[in-house]
Enzyme design. Structure first.
Site, PDB file in Angstrom:
ATOM      1  N   GLU A  38      44.245  47.310  35.797  1.00 25.79           N
ATOM      2  CA  GLU A  38      44.553  46.513  36.986  1.00 25.79           C
ATOM      3  C   GLU A  38      45.769  47.046  37.738  1.00 25.79           C
ATOM      4  O   GLU A  38      45.808  47.009  38.966  1.00 25.79           O
ATOM      5  CB  GLU A  38      44.770  45.046  36.613  1.00 25.79           C
ATOM      6  CG  GLU A  38      43.520  44.343  36.088  1.00 25.79           C
ATOM      7  CD  GLU A  38      42.385  44.311  37.099  1.00 25.79           C
ATOM      8  OE1 GLU A  38      42.632  44.538  38.295  1.00 25.79           O
ATOM      9  OE2 GLU A  38      41.234  44.073  36.686  1.00 25.79           O
ATOM     10  N   TYR A 121      47.140  38.102  41.712  1.00 27.49           N
ATOM     11  CA  TYR A 121      45.842  38.744  41.484  1.00 27.49           C
ATOM     12  C   TYR A 121      45.754  39.298  40.069  1.00 27.49           C
ATOM     13  O   TYR A 121      44.801  39.005  39.323  1.00 27.49           O
ATOM     14  CB  TYR A 121      45.560  39.877  42.493  1.00 27.49           C
ATOM     15  CG  TYR A 121      44.457  40.741  41.945  1.00 27.49           C
ATOM     16  CD1 TYR A 121      43.140  40.313  42.002  1.00 27.49           C
ATOM     17  CD2 TYR A 121      44.751  41.910  41.229  1.00 27.49           C
ATOM     18  CE1 TYR A 121      42.128  41.027  41.394  1.00 27.49           C
ATOM     19  CE2 TYR A 121      43.745  42.627  40.625  1.00 27.49           C
ATOM     20  CZ  TYR A 121      42.437  42.181  40.707  1.00 27.49           C
ATOM     21  OH  TYR A 121      41.451  42.883  40.089  1.00 27.49           O
ATOM     22  N   ASP A 139      41.467  39.328  45.674  1.00 26.16           N
ATOM     23  CA  ASP A 139      41.803  40.680  46.130  1.00 26.16           C
ATOM     24  C   ASP A 139      41.138  40.899  47.481  1.00 26.16           C
ATOM     25  O   ASP A 139      40.600  39.965  48.080  1.00 26.16           O
ATOM     26  CB  ASP A 139      41.340  41.713  45.095  1.00 26.16           C
ATOM     27  CG  ASP A 139      39.826  41.870  45.094  1.00 26.16           C
ATOM     28  OD1 ASP A 139      39.132  40.911  45.474  1.00 26.16           O
ATOM     29  OD2 ASP A 139      39.340  42.953  44.725  1.00 26.16           O
TER      30      ASP A 139
END
Length: 347
Positions: A38, A121, A139
């Site tokens: 991520e 996020y 996102d």
DNA sequence: AAGCCGGGGGC
DNA sequence: GCCCCAGGCTT
């Protein structure tokens, strides 16, 4: 509205079972690997991040491997990916978890959110993918899908707009399928509801999509601000003496902690006469210009004009904060893209 | 709330 | 050229 929400969610989950989007981190539950993926993927296309993820997993198979690495090693492997503070935060957080949490990745949303380099996020992504906790990711994909399907016309790049999208996403999230749904809506945004040329003709949500019905697909989502581009002029003095080169760790607003040649920034690029003047200032008198080379690079909100002056010195230079290295050692240092381009084409 | 932080790819 | 990308931090 409730009915429309249910159709939306079930259609996305159903659609996701019909597609293949293979990514090395997909389906993984190890929070360390999810976190790594991520961070790499922040503002980065999956196809650009893929190789970096594979490299990092190979080089740093556990969080303590990452914690024990040198920052220069991490930056060298991050080289070319951009947003280099991500690499520094990654390292600091790895050290923090190793020392303060005995190497065990935090298991609650709030603890995850408090990690350096992790925002809403990324915290939602880790919490849902690793632990199936009910936090909705927001996102660029999610914003685009929600704005178009539900006709959300608030600009997403304002704080109130972000909040609107976050609340909408959280309301839609099925609490018993957080991981599956989060993955589905992002895959959908990337493969079907794309920024340009979305596949509306074959879209499974087509008959209930606001933007499709109103022919507003190409104007949603709304953005409030435009980024303006600033021009910068970098004169790099590539000094060489007895086959050695001189590089310095950059300490500035961007490309921080990457390496560079001797740099003078100016209002416009130097002529050779101006270079001679600058050399005098730093007490270099016996030098010959071997070549000059111009390159440009565009960043999000800057355009860099770079001129490289390759200068052979008759005497050993006396620089503070520079490392003296041979040509073959250049590849050990992390450079900005524009310097790597220069090195590749002129050395 | 606004501005800053990279590099690549699509059109 | 312009926009966007599995965003977050600083001011």
């Amino acid at each position: 509205m409730i009915a429309k929400n249910k159709v939306f969610v079930s259609t996305l989950i159903e659609w996701s079972s019909t597609i293949i989007r293979d990514m090395p981190w997909k389906g993984i539950r190890n929070p360390y690997y999810i976190w790594l993926s991520e961070i790499i993927l922040q503002q980065t296309r999956v196809e650009q991040g893929r190789k970096y993820y594979e490299k990092f997993v190979e080089l740093f198979p556990t969080i303590s491997h990452l914690a024990n690495a040198k920052i220069d090693t991490i930056l060298k492997n991050w080289e070319g990916l951009g947003y280099y503070s991500r690499a520094r935060n990654l390292h600091e957080t790895a050290m923090y978890i190793t020392k303060e949490h005995q190497g065990v990745f935090p298991k609650t949303y709030v603890e995850i959110l408090n990690l350096k380099g992790v925002g809403k996020y990324t915290a939602a992504a880790i919490a849902s993918f690793a632990y199936d906790l009910p936090y909705a990711v927001v996102d660029g994909n999610v914003i685009r899908v929600l704005a178009r399907y539900f006709g959300i016309k608030e600009a997403f790049d304002t704080s109130s707009g972000k909040k609107t999208f976050e609340e909408s996403a959280q309301k839609l999230l099925p609490n018993d399928a957080a991981s599956k749904y989060n993955q589905a809506i992002m895959d959908f945004g990337a493969l079907v509801c794309k920024p340009a040329l979305p596949m509306c003709d074959t879209c499974p949500l087509g008959n209930s999509c606001y933007a499709y019905k109103k022919d507003e697909v190409n104007i949603l989502p709304y953005r409030a601000k435009k980024t303006k581009v600033e021009e910068r002029f970098f004169n790099y003095f590539v000094f060489t003496y007895k086959n050695k080169f001189y590089v310095q760790k950059r300490n500035a607003e961007f490309w921080r902690d990457l390496y560079q040649f001797y740099l003078i920034e100016s209002e416009k690029l130097f002529s050779e006469k101006e270079v001679a003047k600058e050399l005098k200032k730093i007490n270099i008198h016996d030098a010959s210009m071997i070549h000059t080379k111009d390159l440009t690079q565009k960043l999000s909100h800057r355009k860099i004009y770079a001129r490289f002056f390759y200068i052979e010195l008759a005497n050993k230079p006396l620089f503070d904060d520079f490392e003296e290295i041979s040509k073959s050692k250049l590849t050990n240092f992390a450079f900005p893209r524009i310097i790597n381009l220069y090195i590749q084409n002129n050395f």
